[in-house]
Design a protein around this motif. Structure first.
Motif, short mmCIF file in Angstrom:
data_model
loop_
_atom_site.label_atom_id
_atom_site.label_comp_id
_atom_site.label_asym_id
_atom_site.label_seq_id
_atom_site.Cartn_x
_atom_site.Cartn_y
_atom_site.Cartn_z
N THR A 3 0.82 -1.21 0.00
CA THR A 3 0.00 0.00 0.00
C THR A 3 0.86 1.26 0.00
O THR A 3 0.57 2.21 -0.72
CB THR A 3 -0.94 -0.01 1.22
OG1 THR A 3 -1.71 -1.21 1.19
CG2 THR A 3 -1.86 1.17 1.20
N ARG A 4 1.91 1.24 0.79
CA ARG A 4 2.78 2.43 0.87
C ARG A 4 3.39 2.73 -0.50
O ARG A 4 3.45 3.90 -0.92
CB ARG A 4 3.88 2.18 1.90
CG ARG A 4 4.82 3.35 2.07
CD ARG A 4 5.80 3.09 3.21
NE ARG A 4 6.83 4.08 3.28
CZ ARG A 4 6.70 5.26 3.86
NH1 ARG A 4 5.56 5.59 4.41
NH2 ARG A 4 7.70 6.12 3.90
N LEU A 5 3.83 1.71 -1.21
CA LEU A 5 4.41 1.91 -2.54
C LEU A 5 3.36 2.41 -3.54
O LEU A 5 3.67 3.23 -4.40
CB LEU A 5 5.05 0.62 -3.04
CG LEU A 5 6.33 0.20 -2.33
CD1 LEU A 5 6.82 -1.14 -2.86
CD2 LEU A 5 7.40 1.26 -2.51
N LYS A 6 2.14 1.94 -3.41
CA LYS A 6 1.07 2.40 -4.29
C LYS A 6 0.77 3.88 -4.05
O LYS A 6 0.55 4.63 -5.00
CB LYS A 6 -0.20 1.58 -4.08
CG LYS A 6 -0.11 0.19 -4.64
CD LYS A 6 -1.40 -0.57 -4.39
CE LYS A 6 -1.27 -2.00 -4.86
NZ LYS A 6 -2.47 -2.79 -4.57
N VAL A 7 0.77 4.29 -2.79
CA VAL A 7 0.54 5.69 -2.46
C VAL A 7 1.67 6.55 -3.02
O VAL A 7 1.41 7.59 -3.64
CB VAL A 7 0.41 5.88 -0.93
CG1 VAL A 7 0.41 7.35 -0.56
CG2 VAL A 7 -0.85 5.20 -0.41
N LEU A 8 2.90 6.13 -2.82
CA LEU A 8 4.04 6.89 -3.34
C LEU A 8 4.03 6.94 -4.86
O LEU A 8 4.36 7.96 -5.47
CB LEU A 8 5.36 6.30 -2.83
CG LEU A 8 5.63 6.51 -1.34
CD1 LEU A 8 6.89 5.76 -0.92
CD2 LEU A 8 5.77 7.98 -1.01
N SER A 9 3.63 5.84 -5.49
CA SER A 9 3.54 5.79 -6.94
C SER A 9 2.49 6.77 -7.46
O SER A 9 2.72 7.48 -8.45
CB SER A 9 3.21 4.37 -7.38
OG SER A 9 3.05 4.30 -8.76
N MET A 55 -8.73 6.36 -2.11
CA MET A 55 -7.97 7.59 -2.35
C MET A 55 -6.92 7.38 -3.44
O MET A 55 -6.68 8.28 -4.26
CB MET A 55 -7.33 8.07 -1.05
CG MET A 55 -8.34 8.68 -0.10
SD MET A 55 -7.60 9.39 1.36
CE MET A 55 -7.69 8.02 2.48
N ILE A 56 -6.29 6.20 -3.48
CA ILE A 56 -5.33 5.90 -4.55
C ILE A 56 -6.04 5.90 -5.89
O ILE A 56 -5.54 6.46 -6.88
CB ILE A 56 -4.62 4.54 -4.29
CG1 ILE A 56 -3.69 4.65 -3.09
CG2 ILE A 56 -3.85 4.09 -5.52
CD1 ILE A 56 -3.13 3.33 -2.62
N LYS A 57 -7.22 5.32 -5.93
CA LYS A 57 -8.02 5.28 -7.16
C LYS A 57 -8.38 6.70 -7.59
O LYS A 57 -8.28 7.05 -8.78
CB LYS A 57 -9.28 4.44 -6.94
CG LYS A 57 -10.27 4.45 -8.07
CD LYS A 57 -9.82 3.58 -9.20
CE LYS A 57 -10.94 3.38 -10.21
NZ LYS A 57 -10.71 4.10 -11.45
N MET A 58 -8.79 7.53 -6.64
CA MET A 58 -9.14 8.92 -6.96
C MET A 58 -7.92 9.66 -7.49
O MET A 58 -8.02 10.41 -8.47
CB MET A 58 -9.69 9.65 -5.74
CG MET A 58 -10.11 11.07 -6.04
SD MET A 58 -10.61 12.02 -4.61
CE MET A 58 -12.04 11.12 -4.09
N GLY A 59 -6.77 9.45 -6.88
CA GLY A 59 -5.54 10.10 -7.34
C GLY A 59 -5.18 9.69 -8.75
O GLY A 59 -4.79 10.53 -9.57
N SER A 60 -5.32 8.41 -9.06
CA SER A 60 -5.00 7.96 -10.42
C SER A 60 -6.03 8.48 -11.42
O SER A 60 -5.69 8.80 -12.56
CB SER A 60 -4.88 6.44 -10.49
OG SER A 60 -6.12 5.83 -10.22
N ASP A 61 -7.30 8.60 -11.00
CA ASP A 61 -8.32 9.17 -11.88
C ASP A 61 -8.03 10.64 -12.17
O ASP A 61 -8.18 11.10 -13.31
CB ASP A 61 -9.71 9.03 -11.26
CG ASP A 61 -10.20 7.59 -11.22
OD1 ASP A 61 -9.59 6.73 -11.90
OD2 ASP A 61 -11.19 7.33 -10.51
#
Length: 104
Positions: A3-9, A55-61
């Motif tokens: 999860t941490r790597l996904k957030v940083l990505s 939130m990761i999904k929203m950021g990528s969107d």
């Protein structure tokens, strides 16, 4: 990937896209940087796995919307704008063509 790597990505992708989309516009670059950093800082203590995924999904969107729909314009005078589209936004708008399209 953790999860941490996904957030940083997602964070890095947003900043890379910001740099490309608002190139040569210092005010927009600064405003976008501050907003991205503010949103990530605001949610840095979130521990709920489901909320983090949303939130990761929203950021990528948001990154996709910025990359695919934002076009820079500059006021050049009274009722005059200079449009500066990126190469990736220039699409061929021909329904049929005998010649093969240029590969990108």
């Amino acid at each position: 990937m953790g999860t941490r790597l996904k957030v940083l990505s997602a964070f890095k992708a947003l900043h890379r896209t910001r740099m490309a989309v608002f190139k040569d516009d210092d005010a927009a670059l600064t405003a976008a940087r501050l907003k991205i950093n503010e949103e990530f800082r605001k949610n840095k203590n979130e521990t709920e796995e489901e909320n983090i995924k949303k939130m990761i999904k929203m950021g990528s969107d948001v990154e996709v919307v910025l990359r695919e729909t934002v076009i820079q314009m500059e006021h050049k005078g009274n009722n005059t704008l200079l449009l500066r589209p990126r190469e990736s936004l220039l699409l061929e708008n021909v329904p049929y063509c005998d010649q093969p399209r240029k590969e990108s």
